[in-house]
Design a protein around this motif. Sequence first.
Motif, short mmCIF file in Angstrom:
data_model
loop_
_atom_site.label_atom_id
_atom_site.label_comp_id
_atom_site.label_asym_id
_atom_site.label_seq_id
_atom_site.Cartn_x
_atom_site.Cartn_y
_atom_site.Cartn_z
N TYR A 1 48.66 40.81 36.97
CA TYR A 1 49.89 40.11 37.33
C TYR A 1 50.82 40.96 38.18
O TYR A 1 52.00 40.65 38.34
N ASN A 2 50.28 42.05 38.75
CA ASN A 2 51.01 42.79 39.78
C ASN A 2 50.00 43.47 40.68
O ASN A 2 48.81 43.63 40.32
N LEU A 3 50.43 43.87 41.86
CA LEU A 3 49.52 44.40 42.87
C LEU A 3 48.87 45.70 42.43
O LEU A 3 47.68 45.93 42.68
N GLY A 4 49.61 46.57 41.74
CA GLY A 4 49.03 47.83 41.30
C GLY A 4 47.86 47.63 40.37
O GLY A 4 46.79 48.25 40.54
N ASP A 5 48.02 46.76 39.36
CA ASP A 5 46.92 46.49 38.43
C ASP A 5 45.75 45.84 39.14
O ASP A 5 44.58 46.12 38.84
N ALA A 6 46.04 44.95 40.09
CA ALA A 6 44.97 44.28 40.83
C ALA A 6 44.15 45.28 41.63
O ALA A 6 42.91 45.19 41.68
N LEU A 7 44.82 46.24 42.26
CA LEU A 7 44.10 47.26 43.03
C LEU A 7 43.25 48.14 42.11
O LEU A 7 42.14 48.56 42.49
N ASP A 8 43.75 48.42 40.91
CA ASP A 8 42.95 49.21 39.96
C ASP A 8 41.67 48.46 39.57
O ASP A 8 40.58 49.05 39.53
N LEU A 9 41.80 47.17 39.28
CA LEU A 9 40.61 46.38 38.91
C LEU A 9 39.62 46.29 40.06
O LEU A 9 38.41 46.35 39.86
N MET A 10 40.14 46.15 41.27
CA MET A 10 39.26 46.12 42.44
C MET A 10 38.50 47.43 42.58
O MET A 10 37.29 47.44 42.79
N ASP A 11 39.21 48.54 42.43
CA ASP A 11 38.61 49.86 42.63
C ASP A 11 37.54 50.16 41.59
O ASP A 11 36.60 50.92 41.85
N GLU A 12 37.67 49.56 40.41
CA GLU A 12 36.73 49.84 39.32
C GLU A 12 35.45 49.01 39.39
O GLU A 12 34.50 49.29 38.64
N ASN A 13 35.40 48.01 40.25
CA ASN A 13 34.26 47.09 40.27
C ASN A 13 33.23 47.56 41.30
O ASN A 13 33.35 47.29 42.50
N ALA A 14 32.20 48.24 40.84
CA ALA A 14 31.18 48.80 41.73
C ALA A 14 30.38 47.71 42.42
O ALA A 14 29.95 47.88 43.58
N ALA A 15 30.14 46.60 41.75
CA ALA A 15 29.34 45.52 42.35
C ALA A 15 30.06 44.92 43.55
O ALA A 15 29.45 44.65 44.59
N MET A 16 31.37 44.70 43.42
CA MET A 16 32.14 44.17 44.54
C MET A 16 32.19 45.17 45.69
O MET A 16 32.13 44.80 46.87
N ARG A 17 32.30 46.44 45.36
CA ARG A 17 32.31 47.47 46.41
C ARG A 17 31.01 47.42 47.21
O ARG A 17 31.00 47.55 48.43
N GLU A 18 29.90 47.24 46.51
CA GLU A 18 28.60 47.19 47.18
C GLU A 18 28.49 45.98 48.10
O GLU A 18 27.97 46.07 49.21
N VAL A 19 29.00 44.84 47.66
CA VAL A 19 28.89 43.62 48.45
C VAL A 19 29.81 43.66 49.68
O VAL A 19 29.41 43.30 50.78
N LEU A 20 31.04 44.13 49.48
CA LEU A 20 32.02 44.10 50.57
C LEU A 20 31.98 45.35 51.45
O LEU A 20 32.46 45.31 52.58
N GLY A 21 31.42 46.44 50.94
CA GLY A 21 31.29 47.66 51.73
C GLY A 21 32.25 48.75 51.28
O GLY A 21 33.46 48.50 51.13
N ALA A 22 31.73 49.95 51.05
CA ALA A 22 32.53 51.05 50.52
C ALA A 22 33.64 51.47 51.49
O ALA A 22 34.76 51.78 51.07
N GLU A 23 33.34 51.48 52.80
CA GLU A 23 34.36 51.88 53.77
C GLU A 23 35.52 50.90 53.79
O GLU A 23 36.70 51.30 53.84
N PHE A 24 35.20 49.61 53.74
CA PHE A 24 36.28 48.62 53.69
C PHE A 24 37.10 48.79 52.43
O PHE A 24 38.34 48.73 52.46
N PHE A 25 36.43 48.98 51.28
CA PHE A 25 37.14 49.16 50.02
C PHE A 25 38.17 50.28 50.13
O PHE A 25 39.31 50.15 49.70
N ALA A 26 37.74 51.41 50.70
CA ALA A 26 38.62 52.58 50.78
C ALA A 26 39.83 52.30 51.67
O ALA A 26 40.97 52.66 51.33
N VAL A 27 39.61 51.66 52.81
CA VAL A 27 40.70 51.37 53.73
C VAL A 27 41.65 50.35 53.11
O VAL A 27 42.88 50.49 53.20
N TYR A 28 41.11 49.31 52.50
CA TYR A 28 41.97 48.29 51.89
C TYR A 28 42.85 48.91 50.81
O TYR A 28 44.05 48.62 50.73
N GLN A 29 42.25 49.74 49.97
CA GLN A 29 43.02 50.41 48.93
C GLN A 29 44.14 51.25 49.54
O GLN A 29 45.28 51.25 49.05
N ALA A 30 43.83 52.00 50.60
CA ALA A 30 44.82 52.87 51.22
C ALA A 30 46.00 52.06 51.77
O ALA A 30 47.17 52.43 51.58
#
Length: 453
Positions: A399-428
């Motif tokens: 229910y806030n952006l910080g928690d959402a980014l944490d959940l995104m960062d923890e999901n290895a399956a989503m990182r694999e599908v969307l791409g590790a480089e994209f994940f890192a840039v989006y998080q930044a």
Amino acid sequence: MTPGWIEKAPEAAQSYVTGRRLDEVECIVADIAGVARGKAMPASKFARQEKFYLPNSIFLQTITGEWAENPAGSFTEPDMILTPDFSTATAAPWTADWTMQVIHDAIDQQGNPVPIAPRNVLKRVVGLYEAKGWRPVVAPEMEFFLVAKNIDPNQPIIPPMGRSGRRAAAKQAYSLSAVDEYGPVIDDIYDFAEAQGFEIDGILQEGGAGQVEINLNHGDPVALADEIFYFKRLIREAALRHDCFATFMAKPIEGEPGSAMHIHHSVVDLKTGQNIFSDAKGRETDAFLQFIAGMQKHLPAAVAMMAPYVNSYRRYVPDFAAPINLEWGRDNRTTGLRVPISDPGARRVENRLAGMDCNPYLGLAASLACGYLGLLEKESPRAECLGDAYNMDEDELPYNLGDALDLMDENAAMREVLGAEFFAVYQAVKRNEFKEFLQVISPWEREHLLLNV
């Protein structure tokens, strides 16, 4: 004289310039926020060149114009090569001269797709479906507000003035007379869309004051993301012609419902052309339920892409027609995952969590990624919700952006599908935006805390 490249463009683009002298071409890509970046150039110059260059740092720019740190290391800003996708050529009918827009593909200097470009992220996900013999199909719904011009950010946003001389009213969902209040804006939206070759399935009044919904026909995810990208601009331009703003903020007006981008999904077998969510007898398939299970499992990690700003989470509150759950149900609008009434060939799953403020490429990519993982993992969803899901006591979504980014960062399956480089840039980029917001002191804090704590 009509440029030769126009022959590669859609019919609407060809018709727009027939018998006219094309003046300018806007060469554009969508950044992380979905903002159009690029160059405008004389049409004669565009006709003579096959590509142009932009620094890849455009994908590190935040919504405030700041720059996030490059997670790859040094900030050298190497050039990307941008090549036109002529299938996206479309008019810019609000300009004073004859102008075309063309979305460009971003590749690196070795000829590979730039993995952090949002359009390429969506193409990556679609490619994963195709590698399994599937073709994903989506149908987005776009909600937005027409509001009075707001030139002072310290002032609250208010509804626009209608033709009756009154402010647009709330709680008038599906009212045709409410839409007529700002009919001239709607007329221009229709005219611009026709000039650009876009087909609108319907326009209706939503529940908020000045809130409108536009439905698009189902089709290819990349093509429809391109359309939403274009639609946001044309709707803003139509509003400006009539002394008001169009906003795609998730929650622009206090006390009013928010604006969603509901996404309908189905999947077609490439060999048979049949919807894999229905069997030969028209019954629901295991794949249909597995797709839902994947969304229930992985959507918490996708929320950061479907609700990308601090304002996005103001939409996730009870009693404002926003889904705040991962339940699923048939013809049940209180569930985050709704199965609309349809014939077997059109059986689909509607994701009601995404906000209209998301980048359409990334919102569609994230939602499709969840369903794709479900098809691979072959798990079953929870039991269907048969009642009011708004009243269910669950805490599965951030229910806030910080928690959402944490959940995104923890999901290895989503990182694999969307791409590790994209994940890192989006998080930044998003953590930079969140950090900036936390330094702003709100009127609520000054009103209630200044003299009371």
